[in-house]
Design an enzyme around this catalytic site. Structure first.
Site, PDB file in Angstrom:
ATOM      1  N   HIS A  15      11.745  -4.270 -18.814  1.00 35.13           N
ATOM      2  CA  HIS A  15      11.539  -2.946 -18.239  1.00 35.13           C
ATOM      3  C   HIS A  15      12.868  -2.478 -17.684  1.00 35.13           C
ATOM      4  O   HIS A  15      13.233  -2.797 -16.571  1.00 35.13           O
ATOM      5  CB  HIS A  15      10.494  -3.068 -17.126  1.00 35.13           C
ATOM      6  CG  HIS A  15      10.094  -1.743 -16.552  1.00 35.13           C
ATOM      7  ND1 HIS A  15       9.728  -0.668 -17.324  1.00 35.13           N
ATOM      8  CD2 HIS A  15       9.967  -1.329 -15.263  1.00 35.13           C
ATOM      9  CE1 HIS A  15       9.400   0.341 -16.533  1.00 35.13           C
ATOM     10  NE2 HIS A  15       9.547  -0.033 -15.282  1.00 35.13           N
TER      11      HIS A  15
ATOM     12  N   ARG B 110      17.229  -0.766 -11.620  1.00 32.44           N
ATOM     13  CA  ARG B 110      16.143  -1.631 -11.148  1.00 32.44           C
ATOM     14  C   ARG B 110      16.717  -2.960 -10.659  1.00 32.44           C
ATOM     15  O   ARG B 110      16.198  -3.585  -9.744  1.00 32.44           O
ATOM     16  CB  ARG B 110      15.129  -1.867 -12.258  1.00 32.44           C
ATOM     17  CG  ARG B 110      14.333  -0.615 -12.635  1.00 32.44           C
ATOM     18  CD  ARG B 110      13.374  -0.883 -13.768  1.00 32.44           C
ATOM     19  NE  ARG B 110      12.597   0.293 -14.148  1.00 32.44           N
ATOM     20  CZ  ARG B 110      12.985   1.199 -15.034  1.00 32.44           C
ATOM     21  NH1 ARG B 110      14.150   1.086 -15.626  1.00 32.44           N
ATOM     22  NH2 ARG B 110      12.210   2.227 -15.328  1.00 32.44           N
TER      23      ARG B 110
ATOM     24  N   VAL C 244       3.976  -5.582 -10.390  1.00 29.48           N
ATOM     25  CA  VAL C 244       4.467  -4.230 -10.665  1.00 29.48           C
ATOM     26  C   VAL C 244       5.871  -4.022 -10.084  1.00 29.48           C
ATOM     27  O   VAL C 244       6.671  -3.231 -10.581  1.00 29.48           O
ATOM     28  CB  VAL C 244       3.490  -3.169 -10.085  1.00 29.48           C
ATOM     29  CG1 VAL C 244       4.000  -1.752 -10.305  1.00 29.48           C
ATOM     30  CG2 VAL C 244       2.096  -3.316 -10.704  1.00 29.48           C
TER      31      VAL C 244
ATOM     32  N   ARG D  55       5.030   6.703 -21.787  1.00 29.14           N
ATOM     33  CA  ARG D  55       6.117   7.690 -21.706  1.00 29.14           C
ATOM     34  C   ARG D  55       6.591   8.063 -23.112  1.00 29.14           C
ATOM     35  O   ARG D  55       6.770   9.249 -23.430  1.00 29.14           O
ATOM     36  CB  ARG D  55       7.279   7.115 -20.885  1.00 29.14           C
ATOM     37  CG  ARG D  55       6.967   7.118 -19.399  1.00 29.14           C
ATOM     38  CD  ARG D  55       8.105   6.541 -18.564  1.00 29.14           C
ATOM     39  NE  ARG D  55       7.796   6.739 -17.146  1.00 29.14           N
ATOM     40  CZ  ARG D  55       8.236   5.957 -16.163  1.00 29.14           C
ATOM     41  NH1 ARG D  55       9.003   4.911 -16.435  1.00 29.14           N
ATOM     42  NH2 ARG D  55       7.921   6.221 -14.905  1.00 29.14           N
TER      43      ARG D  55
ATOM     44  N   ASN E  85       9.696  -4.021  -9.120  1.00 24.57           N
ATOM     45  CA  ASN E  85      10.921  -4.139  -9.921  1.00 24.57           C
ATOM     46  C   ASN E  85      11.980  -5.017  -9.260  1.00 24.57           C
ATOM     47  O   ASN E  85      11.970  -5.153  -8.051  1.00 24.57           O
ATOM     48  CB  ASN E  85      11.520  -2.732 -10.126  1.00 24.57           C
ATOM     49  CG  ASN E  85      10.882  -2.023 -11.299  1.00 24.57           C
ATOM     50  OD1 ASN E  85      10.662  -2.615 -12.339  1.00 24.57           O
ATOM     51  ND2 ASN E  85      10.618  -0.739 -11.125  1.00 24.57           N
TER      52      ASN E  85
ATOM     53  N   ARG F 230       3.207   3.990  -2.582  1.00 24.25           N
ATOM     54  CA  ARG F 230       2.743   5.059  -3.465  1.00 24.25           C
ATOM     55  C   ARG F 230       2.046   4.514  -4.706  1.00 24.25           C
ATOM     56  O   ARG F 230       0.989   5.006  -5.091  1.00 24.25           O
ATOM     57  CB  ARG F 230       3.912   5.971  -3.785  1.00 24.25           C
ATOM     58  CG  ARG F 230       4.332   6.657  -2.476  1.00 24.25           C
ATOM     59  CD  ARG F 230       5.457   7.597  -2.597  1.00 24.25           C
ATOM     60  NE  ARG F 230       6.465   7.105  -3.492  1.00 24.25           N
ATOM     61  CZ  ARG F 230       7.321   7.888  -4.117  1.00 24.25           C
ATOM     62  NH1 ARG F 230       7.261   9.185  -3.951  1.00 24.25           N
ATOM     63  NH2 ARG F 230       8.229   7.373  -4.894  1.00 24.25           N
ATOM     64  N   VAL F 231       2.631   3.482  -5.319  1.00 21.25           N
ATOM     65  CA  VAL F 231       1.956   2.905  -6.488  1.00 21.25           C
ATOM     66  C   VAL F 231       0.666   2.203  -6.049  1.00 21.25           C
ATOM     67  O   VAL F 231      -0.401   2.402  -6.637  1.00 21.25           O
ATOM     68  CB  VAL F 231       2.869   1.893  -7.231  1.00 21.25           C
ATOM     69  CG1 VAL F 231       2.116   1.246  -8.384  1.00 21.25           C
ATOM     70  CG2 VAL F 231       4.138   2.576  -7.743  1.00 21.25           C
TER      71      VAL F 231
ATOM     72  N   ALA G  28       0.842  -1.205   0.000  1.00 21.65           N
ATOM     73  CA  ALA G  28       0.000   0.000   0.000  1.00 21.65           C
ATOM     74  C   ALA G  28       0.872   1.250   0.000  1.00 21.65           C
ATOM     75  O   ALA G  28       0.594   2.225   0.675  1.00 21.65           O
ATOM     76  CB  ALA G  28      -0.933  -0.025   1.207  1.00 21.65           C
TER      77      ALA G  28
END
Ligand code: NAI
Length: 306
Positions: free
Chosen positions: A173, A86, A116, A149, A118, A10-11, A8
């Site tokens: 990524h 990453r 999500v 982006r 990394n 920021r993303v 929980a």
């Protein structure tokens, strides 16, 4: 439907907000920090009447409360600090993600997993392994963000509406991502008609560096608004069975000549998760770039398991 968001931070918290406020599903926010997901959930609940939706949002530290989720999104783990790649997050996040995947699948055996955390491709591979799910039910979010982006930088360069720009970024990524410039268009007009090669290369470079650019500006942590939007787009395509064709980190079994690896490729996302993988005709250069990208993911999968 019900979506669990593990982590929980920021993303995760922004994603919970997007899912509820888009009226897509009820949301369970889970974190190891006690009280934090509960507080965030209460805060989001108090916005419900103002945002005019009626979705349930709850916070918990206990996986039993996530039972029977349709989708589990894993955002738990550490983000980058300035100067970090990453891949520097590899070992520490591997343990967190595998733990999260095992706990979540125990309570939601039929869920679709979206990773999500990394380094994205490696974490998605480990989640596929840890859950033992069919490959269409496990995927990673990266390409939708990287493509957004790239589209943003093209739109800024040309002074056109971002929604009119369509582009796709494949591969891992990271610095080895593969933006497909020759497939990028503004409402169907190839950008190769609108921009010279040097400018396109500059925009490709900025895209490869898009995450780091924000980390350097913010100092603590990285991007989360656009990552949350990109993830909620995938959630939406699955829950509403929209069959959108999106770049998604998927487990490959021979597609693009690659085997037993997770990497970003175009996938149709519907209620079963990855409905199918589209095999584009790539130039030799793009093929080599995808292969290089895959080799680096493979090395990191090995390192994570040492
Ligand atoms: P954050 O630090 O704000 O949030 C991470 C949360 O995970 C924290 O609340 C933390 O308490 C929680 N957490 C840690 N260990 C846990 C565990 N064992 N179980 C449950 N929760 C746990 O980080 P942020 O900015 O939200 O980023 C999260 C991850 O997403 C990072 O790894 C980041 O690199 C990655 N990311 C990936 C993107 C992509 O395109 N795939 C884009 C943006 C971020």
């Amino acid at each position: 439907p019900r979506v669990t968001v593990v982590g929980a931070g920021r993303v995760g918290s922004t994603l919970a907000q997007r899912i509820a406020e888009k009226n897509l599903a009820d949301v369970v926010l889970l974190d190891i920090v006690e009280g934090m997901p509960q507080g965030l959930a209460l805060d989001l609940l108090e916005a419900r009447g103002l945002e005019l939706h009626n979705r349930q949002i709850s916070g918990t530290n206990n996986y039993a409360d996530t039972a029977n989720s349709n989708i589990v999104v894993i955002t738990a783990g550490f983000p980058r600090k300035p100067g970090m790649s990453r891949d520097d997050l590899l070992k520490i996040n591997a343990k967190i993600v595998v733990d999260a995947a095992k706990n979540a699948i125990a309570h939601s055996p039929h869920a679709i997993f979206i990773v999500v955390t990394n380094p994205l491709d490696v974490m998605t591979y480990l989640t596929w392994q840890a859950t033992n799910l069919p490959r269409n039910q496990v995927m990673g979010m990266a390409g939708v963000l990287d493509s957004a982006r790239f589209e943003t930088f093209i739109a800024l360069e040309l002074g056109v509406l971002p929604a009119d720009v369509k582009a796709m970024v494949l591969g891992s990524h990271g610095d080895l991502m593969v933006p497909l410039a020759r497939y990028a268009t503004v409402n169907g007009i190839p950008i190769t008609e609108l921009l010279d090669a040097a400018t396109i290369e500059r925009l490709v470079e900025r895209t490869r560096n898009g995450g780091a650019e924000i980390v350097e500006l913010m100092h603590t942590g990285g991007a989360f608004f656009a990552p949350a939007s990109a993830t909620s787009l995938m959630v939406e395509s699955i829950l509403l069975n929209q069959s959108r064709l999106l770049p998604v980190a998927a487990y490959l079994q021979g597609e693009y000549g690659l085997n037993d690896i997770v990497i970003g490729v175009p996938c149709r996302l519907g209620c079963g998760g990855i409905e199918n993988i589209l095999e584009l005709t790539l130039s030799d250069e793009e093929k080599t770039a995808l292969q290089t990208s895959a080799n680096s993911v493979r090395q990191n999968i090995q390192r994570a398991q040492e």
